[in-house]
Design an enzyme around this catalytic site. Structure first.
Site, mmCIF file in Angstrom:
data_model
loop_
_atom_site.group_PDB
_atom_site.id
_atom_site.type_symbol
_atom_site.label_atom_id
_atom_site.label_comp_id
_atom_site.label_asym_id
_atom_site.label_seq_id
_atom_site.Cartn_x
_atom_site.Cartn_y
_atom_site.Cartn_z
ATOM 1 N N CYS A 46 2.175 9.078 -10.053
ATOM 2 C CA CYS A 46 1.119 10.101 -10.048
ATOM 3 C C CYS A 46 1.556 11.357 -10.828
ATOM 4 C CB CYS A 46 0.692 10.397 -8.613
ATOM 5 S SG CYS A 46 -0.956 11.086 -8.544
ATOM 6 N N HIS B 180 0.309 5.614 -5.597
ATOM 7 C CA HIS B 180 1.457 5.975 -4.753
ATOM 8 C C HIS B 180 2.004 4.791 -3.959
ATOM 9 C CE1 HIS B 180 1.203 10.429 -4.982
ATOM 10 N NE2 HIS B 180 -0.070 10.183 -5.231
ATOM 11 N N GLU C 219 4.704 4.502 -2.595
ATOM 12 C CA GLU C 219 5.559 4.979 -1.491
ATOM 13 C C GLU C 219 4.742 5.296 -0.242
ATOM 14 O OE1 GLU C 219 4.454 6.698 -3.917
ATOM 15 O OE2 GLU C 219 4.179 8.798 -3.358
HETATM 16 N N1 GLN Z 1 -3.373 16.026 -9.386
HETATM 17 C C1 GLN Z 1 -1.941 16.096 -9.464
HETATM 18 C C2 GLN Z 1 -1.492 16.609 -10.834
HETATM 19 O O1 GLN Z 1 -2.265 16.747 -11.707
HETATM 20 C C3 GLN Z 1 -1.312 14.746 -9.197
HETATM 21 C C4 GLN Z 1 -1.663 14.291 -7.804
HETATM 22 C C5 GLN Z 1 -0.608 13.439 -7.160
HETATM 23 O O2 GLN Z 1 0.548 13.392 -7.574
HETATM 24 N N2 GLN Z 1 -1.002 12.808 -6.078
HETATM 25 O O3 GLN Z 1 -0.356 16.868 -11.026
#
Ligand code: GLN
Length: 196
Positions: free
Chosen positions: A77, A174, A176
């Site tokens: 992410c 994610h 994890e």
């Molecule tokens: N929206 C976050 C970003 O732009 C990422 C979200 C996340 O890691 N769950 O960094």
């Protein structure tokens, strides 16, 4: 196997728990010297602008780039955003992977969602054939994969949510936050290979 989790901000502890369950030794990385002796590194989800700012502040940008030149790194992410080459706006990026990413690609209505993904391409054997239940939280999309990177997983409509480039891995979701350790097992394999 010694694996670091970048522990500047975000969901690093959840990665640590799964890695330890799989038998890896885990090091929380906050300073450049914490990278020495590691076989791989996970950059967690969180807020990519914050992770980037702190990485600049702690002098981690060049050490992380050098580490990724030789060792496995997996970004989940916000971590995937941080690994990418371009995100169509100005914030610190490692630019290690030949992917471009769009942050917060799913808008407000579908900020967060869960969906089963086909990950048979990972070649994890019999168990690897089952779909992977993926959790997306204000997730980015990988909007292009070029150069040496390749697509690992897509949503049913073809939008890219996981990519790999040699020993570098990026997932918009994610792993994890679920009980399924298959992505972590796959990453440990990559880390083992780049440590040879
Ligand atoms: N929206 C976050 C970003 O732009 C990422 C979200 C996340 O890691 N769950 O960094």
């Amino acid at each position: 196997m010694r694996i670091g989790v970048l522990a500047l901000q975000g969901a690093f502890y959840e990665h640590q728990v799964i890695l330890e369950r799989l038998g890896a030794e885990v090091v929380q990385v906050r300073l450049p010297e914490h990278l020495s002796g590691l076989d791989g590194l996970i950059i967690p989800g969180g807020e990519s602008t914050t992770i980037g700012k702190l990485a600049v502040q702690y002098g981690l940008m060049e050490p992380l780039r050098a580490f990724g030149g030789e060792h496995a790194i997996w970004g989940t992410c916000a971590g995937a955003i941080f690994l990418s080459g371009d995100i169509h706006r100005d914030q610190p990026l490692l630019e290690l992977m030949d992917i471009t990413v769009q942050r917060n690609a799913f808008g407000r209505q579908v900020d967060s969602f869960e969906i089963d993904l086909d990950i048979s391409v990972l070649g994890l054997g019999q168990d690897g054939e089952a779909p992977f239940h993926a959790v997306f939280i204000r997730a980015p999309l990988i909007d292009s994969v070029h150069g040496k990177a390749r697509v690992l997983a897509t949503l049913p409509d073809g939008q890219i949510v996981a990519a790999q480039q040699d020993h570098l891995l990026a997932t918009s979701f994610h792993p994890e936050l679920t009980d399924d350790p298959r992505f972590h097992q796959y990453f440990l394999k990559l880390a083992g290979r780049s440590a040879d």
